[in-house]
Write a protein that holds these residues in place. Structure first.
Motif: not given
Length: 597
Positions: A26, A28, A372-374, A378
């Protein structure tokens, strides 16, 4: 230096079971790998070894003192705060932008485990991190710039000032008030009790995150706002926050629990965090973090007690094997060889290592839900986190207490004396089932809110994750019986839940939640059984692929052995709990007359 936690077990969980470094997929977390994780753990362990563990008893025997409104604590607290601040270890999970290390919570929570195992009488930095996090999440840029850096440096202490004498855990009944002033501040008035680290002389300022009602606000939880209330204002002036009293506690004596009075002279100023009337929802962020932190504290104290128990049991000779009682000319054996002592030690090990695994599972959910960007991923991990949080707070504290009690029993009469640390650990851990919402409150949250959330979706998602572990375990003949046991336990839990749900659907909430604590106990046992099966799979794979020898071989074999112990000794307790939970006899509602003396 005596051990207070197992670095080998921590490495096993962090790197082999949960693969914490893989979170760097991820964006981040992409600044961290195994090397940075291990370096951070090394740094915290060094602080634990040098500044914390050696003063465990000293803090207990020299508790905080309040004289003429001035609170003094052990001077080593100052050394600890300075070291943690200078090393950047108070705000490890904060973003780089906000002065943190942007570490995954999976790793940051382990740092809390280490320091609390070393000396839980120095429970200061976790409170500061949580309070700074609230300001960072919901405060204005001015509030962030004013407070966060000084708090993460260890110069300023943070607290959560929620509880009031007349309200206890019922926050809707708080009476503290806040009147708006022309300069944008609020005139605050009220009393707060049981405020951990609420005042002390080893930092420059105390920053309270305080709940109060703005004048004219609606009653109940919807009318509560959150304020920053410092002990000293930025110009150094006293802010009319008075240390009215300090509670003399059973344990955790190194941390003062304060009774505070705000606004005795009508001159206490607070600054609103976020929007009016949303304070309780903001505070839940800190409370949820704190619930996981309290669970970690329970596991940490139990870890230190387990280490002390094993050391004693190895060194203490007494009696002979039961089959050799007549051979009085043979030497006595170390008590670790006696079956009942070994049972108690295995229980301690099972609780400590199972609890830590459950807490890291929960922390991993925090990380994925955050990074998470999903959207689907998420939501999935957010919902599993919602379900696991009350369990991760409760099992390690309730069963941690049982584990420490067993450790004290291992030492026998010596365990009840101040010559060994078990009596202190027993006193210290007793508060953890009370902190951040009692076991009863956590249990009502689990059964009353989390099991019914979104039509039961959190439980469905969690059970799907458990099913994955079961499927992996079934590929190993040695683990297959335990996989089948866990599958049966999931069925039993679902059966109990279906038996209780009609009461909720009928609106008889009191009957539905009557035995919520027993439901929590049952769910906790099953959740930790899942964690032990997960550890068993990893250990079995390591034995097959690595073919370890010596200490490594013994470590992996001990994992599988302890997993088996947990399934044979702890999991069967769900049978009795299920019988009671499905029982229609009501015995705890309207029973005052039965309790008459």
């Amino acid at each position: 230096m005596a051990q207070y936690y197992s670095r080998r077990n921590l490495n096993f969980l962090l790197h082999e079971v949960f693969d914490a470094a893989s979170l760097n997929k991820y964006p981040y977390f992409n600044a961290h790998d195994r090397e940075t994780i291990d370096m951070t753990i090394d740094a915290v362990t060094q602080i634990g070894d040098n500044l914390m563990y050696p003063y465990l008893r000293d803090l207990d025997r020299n508790p905080p003192e309040l004289h003429n409104g001035k609170m003094t604590v052990h001077p080593k607290v100052g050394d600890y705060l300075k070291a943690m601040g200078e090393a950047g270890l108070i705000g490890t999970s904060f973003s780089f932008e906000d002065g943190g290390q942007q570490l995954p919570e999976t790793v940051s929570s382990c740092l809390g485990f280490i320091v609390m195992a070393a000396n839980n009488g120095m429970m200061y930095t976790g409170l500061t991190s949580g309070a700074a996090g609230l300001i960072n999440s919901f405060g204005t840029d001015e509030l962030k710039q004013t407070y966060v850096a000084n708090m993460l440096s260890g110069k300023w202490q943070g607290t959560m000032a929620l509880t009031e004498p007349q309200a206890g855990s019922s926050l809707s009944d708080i009476t503290s008030t806040a009147a708006p002033q022309t300069d944008g501040s609020y005139l605050v008035k009220g009393q707060k009790v049981f405020i951990s680290a609420g005042d002390h002389d080893q930092c420059e300022n105390i920053i309270h995150l305080m709940l109060a009602r703005i004048e004219g606000a609606p009653k109940g939880t919807k009318g509560i706002s959150l304020f920053v209330v410092p002990k000293y204002r930025l110009d150094g002036a006293d802010n009319d926050v008075t240390s009215t009293g300090v509670y003399h506690k059973l344990g955790q004596r190194g941390v003062p629990a304060m009774h505070l009075t705000m606004g005795d002279r009508d001159d206490c100023r607070g600054w609103l965090v976020g929007e009016p009337h949303k304070g309780l929802s903001y505070m839940f962020q800190m409370m949820n973090e704190a619930r996981i932190g309290v669970g970690m504290t329970g596991a940490a104290i139990a870890s230190a007690a387990y280490c002390a128990s094993v050391q004693y049991a190895k060194e203490r000779p007494q009696s002979r094997r039961l089959n050799e009682k007549g051979a009085l000319d043979s030497p006595q054996i170390p008590i670790i060889q006696h079956p009942d002592v070994k049972r108690m030690l295995l229980l301690q090990k099972a609780v400590v290592e199972g609890s830590l695994s459950l807490l890291l599972e929960t922390a991993r959910c925090v990380d994925i839900a955050h990074a998470s960007e999903d959207p689907e991923e998420k939501e999935k991990y957010h919902l599993i986190l919602e379900l696991l949080t009350p369990i991760a707070k409760t099992y390690p504290t309730e069963m941690g207490l049982v584990a420490v009690s067993n450790g004290l029993q291992v030492l026998g009469g010596y365990g009840f004396t101040e010559d060994f640390p078990l009596e202190q650990y027993y006193r210290d851990i007793r508060i953890t089932p009370i902190y951040e919402g009692t076991t009863g409150i956590q249990s009502q949250d689990l059964l009353g809110r989390k099991m019914t959330m979104k039509g039961g979706k959190p439980a469905q998602l969690l059970f799907a994750e458990v099913a994955k572990t079961i499927a992996e375990a079934e590929t190993h003949e040695e683990l297959k019986p335990y996989a089948q046991k866990l599958k049966a336990e999931l069925g039993r839990l679902q059966e109990v839940t279906m038996a209780l749900m009609p009461y909720a659907m009928q609106g008889d909430i009191e009957r539905y939640l009557m035995d919520a604590t027993l439901f929590m106990e049952m769910f906790g046992i099953i959740a930790v059984a899942w964690q032990w099966l997960k550890q068993g799979v990893v250990a079995k794979n390591a034995l097959l692929t690595q073919q370890p020898e010596g200490d490594e071989l013994a470590f992996y074999e001990s994992k599988i052995h302890t997993m088996k112990f947990y399934f044979h000794y702890e999991v069967p307790k769900t049978l009795g709990l299920a019988v009671r939970l499905k029982d229609t006899e009501v015995l705890t509602i309207e029973t005052e007359k039965e309790l008459a003396l």
